[in-house]
Design a protein around this motif. Structure first.
Motif, short mmCIF file in Angstrom:
data_model
loop_
_atom_site.label_atom_id
_atom_site.label_comp_id
_atom_site.label_asym_id
_atom_site.label_seq_id
_atom_site.Cartn_x
_atom_site.Cartn_y
_atom_site.Cartn_z
N LYS A 48 -1.45 -3.30 -12.49
CA LYS A 48 -1.64 -4.37 -13.46
C LYS A 48 -1.88 -5.75 -12.72
CE LYS A 48 0.56 -2.21 -17.30
NZ LYS A 48 -0.52 -1.77 -17.89
N ARG A 49 -2.90 -6.21 -13.13
CA ARG A 49 -3.16 -7.54 -12.51
C ARG A 49 -3.31 -8.74 -13.61
NH1 ARG A 49 -7.93 -6.72 -8.03
NH2 ARG A 49 -6.62 -5.22 -6.70
N ILE A 50 -2.87 -10.12 -13.04
CA ILE A 50 -2.93 -11.04 -14.00
C ILE A 50 -3.71 -12.30 -13.39
CG2 ILE A 50 -0.90 -10.50 -15.42
CD1 ILE A 50 0.74 -12.45 -13.78
N ASN A 51 -4.32 -13.01 -14.16
CA ASN A 51 -5.09 -14.17 -13.49
C ASN A 51 -4.14 -15.46 -13.53
OD1 ASN A 51 -7.42 -12.65 -13.02
ND2 ASN A 51 -7.98 -12.68 -15.05
N SER A 52 -3.15 -15.72 -14.18
CA SER A 52 -2.46 -16.73 -14.28
C SER A 52 -0.91 -16.50 -14.49
CB SER A 52 -2.68 -17.77 -15.28
OG SER A 52 -2.70 -17.09 -16.75
N LYS B 143 7.66 -4.53 -11.57
CA LYS B 143 7.34 -3.32 -10.82
C LYS B 143 5.86 -2.68 -11.36
CE LYS B 143 12.06 -2.23 -9.69
NZ LYS B 143 13.11 -1.09 -10.11
N LYS B 144 5.32 -2.97 -12.46
CA LYS B 144 4.05 -2.50 -12.92
C LYS B 144 2.94 -3.55 -12.50
CE LYS B 144 6.05 -0.65 -17.24
NZ LYS B 144 5.86 -0.60 -18.59
N LEU B 145 3.24 -4.45 -11.86
CA LEU B 145 2.27 -5.52 -11.40
C LEU B 145 1.45 -5.20 -9.87
CD1 LEU B 145 3.94 -8.86 -12.82
CD2 LEU B 145 1.49 -7.65 -13.76
N ASP B 146 0.42 -5.38 -9.67
CA ASP B 146 -0.17 -5.30 -8.31
C ASP B 146 0.38 -6.64 -7.89
OD1 ASP B 146 -1.51 -5.14 -6.25
OD2 ASP B 146 -3.41 -5.02 -6.91
N MET B 147 1.36 -6.74 -6.97
CA MET B 147 1.91 -7.99 -6.52
C MET B 147 1.05 -8.44 -5.15
SD MET B 147 4.01 -9.41 -8.46
CE MET B 147 4.45 -10.86 -7.37
N TYR B 148 0.49 -7.42 -4.67
CA TYR B 148 -0.49 -7.63 -3.46
C TYR B 148 -1.60 -8.81 -3.84
CZ TYR B 148 1.85 -3.61 -1.26
OH TYR B 148 2.76 -2.46 -0.56
N HIS B 149 -2.12 -8.29 -5.04
CA HIS B 149 -3.39 -8.99 -5.46
C HIS B 149 -2.61 -10.66 -5.88
CE1 HIS B 149 -6.81 -10.18 -7.98
NE2 HIS B 149 -6.08 -10.59 -8.68
N ILE B 150 -1.78 -10.53 -6.81
CA ILE B 150 -0.87 -11.67 -7.20
C ILE B 150 -0.51 -12.60 -6.28
CG2 ILE B 150 0.89 -12.50 -8.67
CD1 ILE B 150 0.81 -9.91 -10.27
N ARG B 151 0.14 -12.31 -5.13
CA ARG B 151 0.63 -13.11 -4.11
C ARG B 151 -0.72 -13.61 -3.24
NH1 ARG B 151 5.03 -9.06 -3.12
NH2 ARG B 151 3.73 -8.18 -1.37
N LYS B 152 -1.80 -12.74 -3.29
CA LYS B 152 -3.03 -13.43 -2.58
C LYS B 152 -3.72 -14.50 -3.43
CE LYS B 152 -7.28 -11.73 -0.04
NZ LYS B 152 -6.78 -12.56 1.18
N ARG B 153 -3.71 -14.05 -4.72
CA ARG B 153 -4.51 -14.92 -5.39
C ARG B 153 -3.93 -16.21 -6.03
NH1 ARG B 153 -9.40 -13.59 -3.71
NH2 ARG B 153 -9.83 -11.28 -3.49
N ILE B 154 -2.95 -15.91 -6.60
CA ILE B 154 -2.29 -17.16 -7.36
C ILE B 154 -0.87 -17.41 -7.20
CG2 ILE B 154 -3.84 -16.44 -9.42
CD1 ILE B 154 -1.51 -14.80 -10.71
N ILE B 155 -0.34 -17.11 -5.98
CA ILE B 155 1.10 -17.47 -5.32
C ILE B 155 0.76 -18.23 -4.27
CG2 ILE B 155 3.38 -16.92 -4.98
CD1 ILE B 155 3.32 -14.66 -6.82
#
Length: 548
Positions: free
Chosen positions: A323-327, A397-409
């Motif tokens: 799962k991905r989030i944008n903010s 654990k349901k989040l795509d943290m690779y994407h989140i750390r790259k994009r919004i952290i």
């Protein structure tokens, strides 16, 4: 064969080069089969019909076959190098990619130099084994069939005498199969550890110089070498005994062929030309049998590499959802517990909510779990913690943290890791979209004058960033975080290497941007506490086992 199945996806990526390699390998093989037969018939022709045309025809054939063979050999070697190198690198990258997505605690006691050496060595061994042998196995089998057939047609008796030698080769292989595998595995492990110890000498050169521990470091290196050398000698002994059996069998075979072949010529059952054909073909037969014998040895070496790579690739990856989030609006921790050894909890029954628009401070003595806490909310300990962590009401654990750390952290570490590249490349590292003019602006806002460097943003940062100060290194890391403009910013000891003026500028930036961000600061610096909206004191939290 499991090794072939394992590597075929990497080799078959380069189908054109592989096809060229196969075609020209077959051409070279056909020439090698035909040349002895043509030569033997030429000798008999000279014995029976001595004329110039026979000599001219033979010379032209040999010249053409030689030219074709030279060209084919070059193409085979060139295409082999291309396919082998590219395929081995792909396998290398695959293993490293898998390792990079393993749980963070896998790396706790990991020797990176040893692991790199191991992966590189095993990847090259596997690709070379398959590429060298998958066609050769077939070609050698066809060679045995063809040359046995031709030799049988020429002289049945001599050929039948040679057949019993084949079971002898097979028996030798099965005797040495297990000892070769075991000693080969042991040697590779010891070699990798020795090269790791050599790398450690260079990595810790500053420590060695400061403490003048030259003798101690050399002693460690020599001890490691002695262990590796013992394994090498053990492997060499087994390998030599195994290989020498091939030489002994060859000697026995030569005695048989020259004795019985000579007798057949005397009895006029064999011509000199036919004898040369059988001698040449017999060398091919022995070469093929020797190849299959040594194939067993090289297979055991490859099997060692295969098993070691499988060990790595079968390691469980860290948990990462889809799962991905944008903010990021909120981060909620509910009854979160974490322990490194399943006994003493570093984080115990922790509850807290982070909200956008606030600056949070994480304080506490060394060992209270500040870095652990940050790693928890970043999803680096997904395989280990208990309780629940939510981003915008979605379980971590349901989040795509690779994407989140790259994009919004955005994260700035206490000891920033910089790449061996320019200052500009370090500031933009991992950022796909940015305005180049903003790089100097953000560095200037952090009190770093890029013009002080001779090449400005194009100034190269050396290995370990030893050509810039600790403060400059920290400012580059902070600039990367701010240029990314993420929803959540995590700063670990951001003032540790900054002067008073730079700290003031950092505080100003944080207060300016906090409105639409979650900002978390790990700090020991009491001076920066003034800009914090909330403080989490891990000394109190962990001792009281309660909400922050």
């Amino acid at each position: 064969m499991k090794i072939f199945k394992f590597v075929k996806e990497y080799i078959f990526k380069y189908k054109i080069q592989l096809f060229i390699f196969l075609i020209f390998s077959i051409i070279s093989w056909i020439i090698s089969i035909g040349l002895p037969y043509i030569t033997g018939n030429y000798i008999d022709s000279l014995m029976n019909f001595q004329n110039r045309q026979t000599i001219i025809d033979f010379t032209i054939k040999i010249l053409l076959m030689g030219i074709i063979n030279i060209i084919s050999s070059f193409v085979v070697s060139y295409s082999y190098v291309k396919v082998q190198t590219k395929s081995a690198i792909e396998l290398n990258f695959k293993a490293l990619e898998h390792i990079s997505k393993m749980p963070i605690l896998y790396f706790k006691n990991l020797d990176s130099a040893y692991l790199n050496q191991r992966i590189n060595s095993d990847s090259n061994t596997l690709i070379s084994f398959v590429l060298s042998n998958f066609l050769d196995i077939l070609i050698r089998a066809l060679t045995l069939i063809i040359v046995f057939y031709i030799s049988f047609k020429i002289n049945r008796k001599l050929t039948m005498i040679l057949i019993p030698l084949i079971p002898l080769y097979l028996a030798i292989y099965f005797i040495f199969k297990k000892p070769l595998f075991k000693s080969g595995y042991e040697l590779k492990e010891k070699q990798n550890k020795f090269f790791s110890k050599m790398n450690e000498q260079l990595y810790n050169i500053n420590l060695i110089k400061l403490n003048s521990t030259f003798e101690e470091s050399q002693k460690q290196l020599r001890t490691s070498f002695s262990t590796m050398f013992e394994s090498l000698l053990k492997y060499t002994r087994i390998s030599y005994i195994f290989s020498s059996s091939d030489s002994m069998t060859m000697i026995i075979s030569q005695i048989i062929i020259f004795f019985f072949g000579g007798m057949e010529i005397i009895n006029e059952n064999l011509t000199i030309g036919q004898f040369t054909i059988i001698i040449s073909y017999f060398s091919m037969i022995m070469g093929c049998i020797s190849y299959y014998l040594n194939l067993g040895k090289s297979y055991q070496d490859a099997l060692v590499s295969y098993n070691r790579l499988e060990e790595i690739l079968n390691e469980t990856k860290e948990i990462n959802g889809d799962k991905r989030i944008n903010s990021i609006d909120t981060i909620v921790l509910k009854e979160v517990c974490f322990s490194y050894d399943d006994t003493n909890n570093i984080i115990d029954n922790f509850n807290y909510t982070f909200k956008k628009g606030n600056i949070y401070g994480i304080i506490g003595q060394n060992g209270t779990g500040k870095s652990t806490f940050i790693n928890l909310i970043l999803g680096l300990f997904n395989n280990y913690y208990k309780g629940k962590i939510y981003y915008n009401s979605i379980e971590l654990k349901k989040l795509d943290m690779y994407h989140i750390r790259k994009r919004i952290i955005g994260i700035s570490e206490q000891e920033p890791a910089l790449i061996n590249d320019t200052i500009g490349k370090n500031v933009t590292y991992g950022i796909d979209i940015y305005n180049y003019d903003d790089i100097e602006e953000v560095l200037k806002s952090l009190n770093l004058d890029i013009n002080k460097f001779q090449d400005g943003l194009n100034t190269n940062i050396y290995e370990a960033a030893n050509n810039i100060s600790g403060g400059e290194k920290l400012k580059i890391s902070l600039a990367r975080t701010f240029l990314k403009n993420p929803d959540m910013i995590i700063l670990d000891e951001p003032t540790s290497a900054l002067d008073v003026n730079s700290i003031e500028k950092l505080e100003f930036i944080l207060k300016e941007i906090k409105k639409d961000k979650i900002i978390i600061i790990v700090t020991h610096n009491r001076d920066i506490l003034d800009i914090l909206d909330e403080i989490i004191d891990l000394n109190v939290v962990n001792s009281l086992n309660c909400e922050a």
